[in-house]
Design a protein around this motif. Structure first.
Motif, mmCIF file in Angstrom:
data_model
loop_
_atom_site.group_PDB
_atom_site.id
_atom_site.type_symbol
_atom_site.label_atom_id
_atom_site.label_comp_id
_atom_site.label_asym_id
_atom_site.label_seq_id
_atom_site.Cartn_x
_atom_site.Cartn_y
_atom_site.Cartn_z
ATOM 1 N N SER A 50 12.378 25.701 -25.269
ATOM 2 C CA SER A 50 11.150 25.741 -26.323
ATOM 3 C C SER A 50 10.876 24.085 -26.655
ATOM 4 N N ILE A 51 12.009 23.558 -27.033
ATOM 5 C CA ILE A 51 12.242 22.229 -27.598
ATOM 6 C C ILE A 51 11.966 21.326 -26.303
ATOM 7 N N SER A 52 12.458 21.847 -25.038
ATOM 8 C CA SER A 52 12.464 20.915 -23.854
ATOM 9 C C SER A 52 10.875 20.912 -23.570
ATOM 10 N N LYS A 53 10.067 21.929 -23.633
ATOM 11 C CA LYS A 53 8.756 22.005 -23.226
ATOM 12 C C LYS A 53 8.131 21.042 -24.380
ATOM 13 N N GLU A 54 8.313 20.953 -25.450
ATOM 14 C CA GLU A 54 7.814 20.103 -26.681
ATOM 15 C C GLU A 54 8.006 18.690 -26.188
ATOM 16 N N ILE A 55 9.330 18.386 -25.846
ATOM 17 C CA ILE A 55 9.436 16.933 -25.371
ATOM 18 C C ILE A 55 8.759 16.600 -24.135
ATOM 19 N N GLU A 56 8.604 17.616 -23.183
ATOM 20 C CA GLU A 56 7.683 17.318 -21.744
ATOM 21 C C GLU A 56 6.617 16.999 -22.338
ATOM 22 N N PHE A 57 5.826 17.877 -23.361
ATOM 23 C CA PHE A 57 4.319 17.586 -23.663
ATOM 24 C C PHE A 57 4.060 16.257 -24.188
ATOM 25 N N GLN A 58 5.093 15.778 -25.126
ATOM 26 C CA GLN A 58 5.004 14.484 -25.565
ATOM 27 C C GLN A 58 5.086 13.369 -24.612
ATOM 28 N N GLU A 59 6.038 13.536 -23.776
ATOM 29 C CA GLU A 59 6.047 12.654 -22.654
ATOM 30 C C GLU A 59 4.792 12.442 -21.820
ATOM 31 N N LEU A 60 4.187 13.650 -21.732
ATOM 32 C CA LEU A 60 2.882 13.702 -20.900
ATOM 33 C C LEU A 60 2.022 13.032 -21.720
ATOM 34 N N GLU A 61 1.995 13.275 -22.999
ATOM 35 C CA GLU A 61 0.809 12.643 -23.853
ATOM 36 C C GLU A 61 1.127 10.881 -23.939
ATOM 37 N N ILE A 62 2.397 10.514 -23.748
ATOM 38 C CA ILE A 62 2.807 9.183 -23.726
ATOM 39 C C ILE A 62 2.112 8.607 -22.285
ATOM 40 N N GLU A 63 2.474 9.261 -21.237
ATOM 41 C CA GLU A 63 1.909 8.819 -19.909
ATOM 42 C C GLU A 63 0.661 8.830 -19.970
ATOM 43 N N LEU A 64 -0.266 9.757 -20.525
ATOM 44 C CA LEU A 64 -1.865 9.924 -20.534
ATOM 45 C C LEU A 64 -2.319 8.553 -21.519
ATOM 46 N N ALA A 65 -1.776 8.467 -22.643
ATOM 47 C CA ALA A 65 -1.970 7.271 -23.412
ATOM 48 C C ALA A 65 -1.649 6.146 -22.669
ATOM 49 N N GLU A 66 -0.527 5.815 -22.296
ATOM 50 C CA GLU A 66 -0.506 4.412 -21.448
ATOM 51 C C GLU A 66 -1.521 4.389 -20.194
#
Length: 259
Positions: free
Chosen positions: A100-116
């Motif tokens: 569950s936490i891994s998914k949250e981390i993955e989601f935030q990494e995707l958010e960073i990637e999209l923001a960049e």
């Protein structure tokens, strides 16, 4: 009270021709200005429109810069969350919590990637807008210089001619007051309908001024007698004999030189 003496036909013809000479002089002055007032007005509208466009471009640039700031803040928040989730993973009790936490981390990494990705796109937009702003600014400066030049040109012409024009307009009104209304109305109507605003013309080489249609000798004699007002059957213009025209032209040229 003595009744005002009615003007003779000759006096009316002279007054009408004088009115024509004055109005033609006003036309000449306005022709010198030509399309310049309209050109100045169009340039003013163009400059105002370009100023508005420049301001909108500048505002849109600020909006993009603010969007970049928002995305940078989002990246920092996502990094902080990832750090927090990494700490939480160290204390998980089972695989379900870990995943569950891994998914949250993955989601935030995707958010960073999209923001960049968004930031990079915004940076491209900024460069494009800066180019458009630079071109607009250069074009605006050029049109402002052109407008300044045209305004100066118009001001110079107005300074030279305005006093004379106003004096001539007053003189035109004075002549109209000395002519009966029906004749003034006819003169105004003819003037609107003929080339160069010439409603009263002299006979030149057996034809009405500016026309190639010959006037019969009998009609020429009637015009020279100054006993009635005669119009050209082809153009509708009021006709005067050459001698009367020369006399009034000489008189009016002296008047014009004083204005």
């Amino acid at each position: 009270m003595a009744k005002k003496k009615e003007a003779t036909v000759e006096e009316r013809l002279r007054a009408l021709y004088n009115l024509q000479l004055v109005d033609s002089r006003i036309d000449e002055i306005r022709n010198v200005r030509g399309e310049l007032p309209l050109e100045v007005r169009d340039l003013e509208d163009e400059v105002a429109g370009m100023n508005t466009r420049y301001e909108k471009l500048d505002d849109s640039l600020e909006v993009i810069k603010n969007d970049i700031s928002s995305k940078k803040n989002l990246i920092e928040e996502a990094k902080a969350l990832i750090k927090k989730y990494n700490e939480q993973q160290k204390n998980v009790r089972n695989n379900r919590e870990f995943n569950s936490i891994s998914k949250e981390i993955e989601f935030q990494e995707l958010e960073i990637e999209l923001a960049e990705k968004n930031i990079n796109e915004y940076k491209v937009q900024i460069e494009q807008k800066k180019e458009v702003i630079s071109q607009t600014k250069e074009r605006l400066k050029e049109r402002q210089t052109h407008l300044k030049h045209k305004k100066s040109e118009l001001d110079d012409i107005l300074a030279e001619t305005e006093k004379e024009e106003q004096a001539l307009i007053k003189k035109s009104e004075d002549f109209k007051k000395s002519i009966e209304e029906r004749l003034v109305a006819a003169y105004t109507r003819i003037r609107k309908n003929v080339k160069n605003g010439l409603a009263v013309v002299p006979i030149e080489r057996g034809a009405s001024g500016g026309s190639f249609f010959t006037i019969p000798p009998q009609v020429q004699m009637e015009i020279a007698s100054r006993k009635k007002i005669i119009t050209d059957e082809h153009s509708g213009r009021i006709l005067v004999d050459a001698a009367l025209a020369d006399e009034e032209r000489t008189k009016m040229e002296k008047l014009f030189s004083k204005l």
